[in-house]
Design an enzyme around this catalytic site. Structure first.
Site, PDB file in Angstrom:
ATOM      1  N   SER A   1      -4.995   9.035  -2.823  1.00 33.67           N
ATOM      2  CA  SER A   1      -6.246   8.463  -2.292  1.00 33.67           C
ATOM      3  C   SER A   1      -7.359   8.530  -3.327  1.00 33.67           C
ATOM      4  O   SER A   1      -8.094   7.564  -3.544  1.00 33.67           O
ATOM      5  CB  SER A   1      -6.686   9.236  -1.043  1.00 33.67           C
ATOM      6  OG  SER A   1      -5.768   9.045  -0.007  1.00 33.67           O
TER       7      SER A   1
ATOM      8  N   GLY B   1      -1.192  -0.197   0.481  1.00 40.13           N
ATOM      9  CA  GLY B   1      -2.153  -0.558   1.523  1.00 40.13           C
ATOM     10  C   GLY B   1      -3.556  -0.094   1.172  1.00 40.13           C
ATOM     11  O   GLY B   1      -4.535  -0.818   1.380  1.00 40.13           O
TER      12      GLY B   1
ATOM     13  N   ARG C   1       1.993  -5.823   6.673  1.00 40.17           N
ATOM     14  CA  ARG C   1       1.005  -4.898   7.245  1.00 40.17           C
ATOM     15  C   ARG C   1      -0.276  -5.624   7.648  1.00 40.17           C
ATOM     16  O   ARG C   1      -0.678  -6.589   6.997  1.00 40.17           O
ATOM     17  CB  ARG C   1       0.740  -3.768   6.250  1.00 40.17           C
ATOM     18  CG  ARG C   1       2.019  -2.978   5.998  1.00 40.17           C
ATOM     19  CD  ARG C   1       1.836  -1.866   5.013  1.00 40.17           C
ATOM     20  NE  ARG C   1       0.922  -0.847   5.509  1.00 40.17           N
ATOM     21  CZ  ARG C   1       0.528   0.188   4.788  1.00 40.17           C
ATOM     22  NH1 ARG C   1       0.960   0.331   3.545  1.00 40.17           N
ATOM     23  NH2 ARG C   1      -0.295   1.078   5.291  1.00 40.17           N
TER      24      ARG C   1
ATOM     25  N   SER D   1      -9.869   5.275  10.626  1.00 34.58           N
ATOM     26  CA  SER D   1      -9.123   4.829   9.439  1.00 34.58           C
ATOM     27  C   SER D   1     -10.005   4.914   8.216  1.00 34.58           C
ATOM     28  O   SER D   1     -11.036   4.248   8.121  1.00 34.58           O
ATOM     29  CB  SER D   1      -8.633   3.387   9.611  1.00 34.58           C
ATOM     30  OG  SER D   1      -8.263   2.860   8.347  1.00 34.58           O
TER      31      SER D   1
ATOM     32  N   GLN E   1      -9.210   3.863   5.312  1.00 30.82           N
ATOM     33  CA  GLN E   1      -9.134   2.625   4.528  1.00 30.82           C
ATOM     34  C   GLN E   1     -10.164   1.618   5.016  1.00 30.82           C
ATOM     35  O   GLN E   1     -10.851   0.983   4.227  1.00 30.82           O
ATOM     36  CB  GLN E   1      -7.732   2.025   4.625  1.00 30.82           C
ATOM     37  CG  GLN E   1      -6.673   2.896   3.960  1.00 30.82           C
ATOM     38  CD  GLN E   1      -5.286   2.300   4.057  1.00 30.82           C
ATOM     39  OE1 GLN E   1      -5.087   1.254   4.683  1.00 30.82           O
ATOM     40  NE2 GLN E   1      -4.326   2.960   3.436  1.00 30.82           N
TER      41      GLN E   1
ATOM     42  N   ASP F   1      -0.102  10.860   7.187  1.00 32.39           N
ATOM     43  CA  ASP F   1       1.049  10.572   6.316  1.00 32.39           C
ATOM     44  C   ASP F   1       2.088  11.693   6.335  1.00 32.39           C
ATOM     45  O   ASP F   1       3.145  11.566   5.714  1.00 32.39           O
ATOM     46  CB  ASP F   1       0.570  10.369   4.869  1.00 32.39           C
ATOM     47  CG  ASP F   1      -0.253   9.093   4.725  1.00 32.39           C
ATOM     48  OD1 ASP F   1      -0.085   8.174   5.551  1.00 32.39           O
ATOM     49  OD2 ASP F   1      -1.076   9.034   3.788  1.00 32.39           O
TER      50      ASP F   1
ATOM     51  N   LYS G   1       2.424   1.703   8.869  1.00 32.30           N
ATOM     52  CA  LYS G   1       2.343   2.211   7.495  1.00 32.30           C
ATOM     53  C   LYS G   1       3.348   1.429   6.632  1.00 32.30           C
ATOM     54  O   LYS G   1       3.714   0.325   6.975  1.00 32.30           O
ATOM     55  CB  LYS G   1       2.608   3.718   7.475  1.00 32.30           C
ATOM     56  CG  LYS G   1       1.548   4.530   8.223  1.00 32.30           C
ATOM     57  CD  LYS G   1       0.197   4.435   7.555  1.00 32.30           C
ATOM     58  CE  LYS G   1      -0.867   5.178   8.335  1.00 32.30           C
ATOM     59  NZ  LYS G   1      -2.213   4.964   7.806  1.00 32.30           N
TER      60      LYS G   1
ATOM     61  N   ARG H   1       7.145   4.064  10.767  1.00 30.14           N
ATOM     62  CA  ARG H   1       7.618   5.422  10.451  1.00 30.14           C
ATOM     63  C   ARG H   1       8.111   6.192  11.673  1.00 30.14           C
ATOM     64  O   ARG H   1       8.906   7.127  11.527  1.00 30.14           O
ATOM     65  CB  ARG H   1       6.508   6.209   9.735  1.00 30.14           C
ATOM     66  CG  ARG H   1       6.313   5.736   8.311  1.00 30.14           C
ATOM     67  CD  ARG H   1       5.276   6.530   7.550  1.00 30.14           C
ATOM     68  NE  ARG H   1       5.310   6.162   6.138  1.00 30.14           N
ATOM     69  CZ  ARG H   1       4.339   6.411   5.272  1.00 30.14           C
ATOM     70  NH1 ARG H   1       3.245   7.046   5.664  1.00 30.14           N
ATOM     71  NH2 ARG H   1       4.452   6.051   4.013  1.00 30.14           N
TER      72      ARG H   1
END
Ligand code: S3P
Length: 436
Positions: free
Chosen positions: A24, A94, A122, A167, A169, A319, A346, A350
């Site tokens: 990140s 992503g 995604r 999130s 992101q 994650d 993801k 997952r």
């Protein structure tokens, strides 16, 4: 990379290893360095495929990007992005594509973003919707919500945006766009998600305010702020450190220390969960590096007990559920993981992949729409597991195979290099038998 890798039941794992740079923070250091004016020198950059794609994107947007040595990179930013000559290919990343779309939207340029087969599946509307409200335009190349997409940016207006899921992101994309918008930008989060963008923006000279907002948080950023290049030391990635530490917890007699692990509390939910399960996990040599708390984490083989993971912890370990599930297969009792529907969007679905993989290895698993439950017990192994080209699914099953009764193989392990290029070597050096 071979077509498959196999992990065999191994003797105790012992030794010390260094965690690879945080993914990140590595993405962010390159992106902010490219947006800034002047020189940014990065140390400890993760040189995984995802990050190298972001480095190429930074250069395509006009920054001078140089590799000085292992993990040492120099970025000379121009204080803005230029229209790139080609499509920006973000590979499997992503985080890379979503943050870069936010950054690019703030400038009067056009850029087309694309990625590999997994990234093309995604959802992208979670960032293009708020960026669209700010005034950016998006033209979808194929189906709506999916890459490729062309961004036309510039002349943005700040927004007040309430996220429904926490999130980082999405928050980061909005903040990066907000830097070059008119007026103030507000992002409201129901729970705190990783705050590396906020911290790093501050290190690059921007003012970011974080305040409580009802049961959640509000992040405020005034538009029109300029970034100035700076030195960034990227600490070790707790999400990668999790794999050798997990192996130590489940292989009898093991004792492994991973050095230089970032301990930002918004990233260490897995460590809290493992401790609740009875893991012998100790942290030494706590220090500050690159504006983050860092320490050396030691894991010793432990008798684990299943727990119910609090749903409010999901953002701080989103994650890590695959590797948690692998360790839960060796615990006594059931480990319940709920409120993690995000896992389905993801690098792969997952939840599905872990349920299938663990079942193939003989574990009892229940699947739910937004989570799954793993019942611990002897793990037979003796399976070949599909990874859907997802790095964390591959690494989780290889770790599991080190402690199972029979070897576990994973198909298509090449994606491990997106986040942890030295994984196989590190595991072997610690005593884990992983080979093609
Ligand atoms: C990341 C945020 C998380 C995480 C991803 C990295 C980041 O995604 O899963 O691997 O660097 O901001 P979301 O923000 O979508 O939960």
């Amino acid at each position: 990379m071979p077509q498959s890798l196999t992990a065999r039941p191994s003797g105790p794992l012992h030794g010390r290893a260094r965690a690879p740079g945080d993914k990140s923070m590595s993405h962010r250091s390159l992106i902010l360095g490219a947006m800034a004016e002047g020189v940014t020198e990065i140390e400890g950059l993760l040189e995984g495929h995802d990050i190298l794609a972001t480095a190429r994107a930074a250069a395509a947007f006009g920054a001078k990007v140089e590799r000085l040595g292992e993990g040492r990179w120099r970025i000379e930013g121009r204080g803005g992005f230029q229209t790139p000559a080609d499509v920006i290919d973000c590979g499997n990343a992503g985080t890379g594509v979503r943050l870069l779309m936010g950054a690019a939207a703030g400038y009067p340029i056009q850029a087309t973003f694309d990625g590999d087969a997994s990234l093309r599946k995604r959802p992208m509307k979670r960032v293009t919707a708020p960026l669209g409200l700010m005034g950016a335009r998006f033209d979808w190349g194929g189906s709506e919500d999916r890459l490729p997409v062309r961004v036309s940016g510039g002349a943005l207006q700040g927004i007040d945006y309430a996220q429904t899921v926490a999130s980082a992101q999405v928050k980061s994309a909005i903040l990066l766009a907000g830097l070059n918008a008119r007026g103030e930008t507000f992002v409201r989060e129901p729970e705190k998600s990783r705050d590396h963008t906020e911290r790093m923006l501050t290190a690059f000279g921007a003012e970011v305010k974080v305040e409580p907002d009802g049961d959640g948080w509000i992040i405020r950023l005034a538009g029109g702020q300029r970034l100035t290049g700076t030195a960034v030391a990227v600490p070790g990635d707790p999400s990668s450190a999790a794999f050798p530490l997990a192996a130590a917890l489940i292989v009898p007699g093991s004792d492994v220390t991973v050095e230089g692990v970032m301990l930002n509390p918004l990233r260490t939910g897995l460590f809290d969960t493992w401790r609740e399960m009875g893991a012998d996990l100790t942290i030494s040599n706590r220090r500050t590096s690159g504006g983050e708390e860092v320490g050396d984490v030691t894991a010793r083989h432990s008798a684990l007990t299943g727990v119910i993971v609090p749903e409010g912890r999901a953002a701080s370990m989103i994650d890590e559920y695959p590797i948690l599930a692998a360790t839960a297969a060796f615990a006594e009792g059931r480990t319940v993981m709920r409120g993690v529907g995000e896992m389905r969007v993801k690098e792969s679905d997952r939840i599905r992949l872990m349920v299938d993989g663990l079942r193939a290895c003989g574990a009892a698993v229940d699947e739910e729409p937004d989570g799954f439950t793993v019942a611990g017990g002897p793990v037979a192994g003796g399976a070949v597991v599909d990874t859907a080209h997802d790095h964390r699914i591959a690494m989780s099953h290889l770790v599991l195979g080190l402690a199972a009764e029979a070897p576990v193989s994973v198909r298509d392990p090449e994606m491990i290099a997106t986040s942890f290029p030295g994984f196989v070597r590190m595991m072997r050096e610690l005593g884990g038998e992983i080979a093609s």
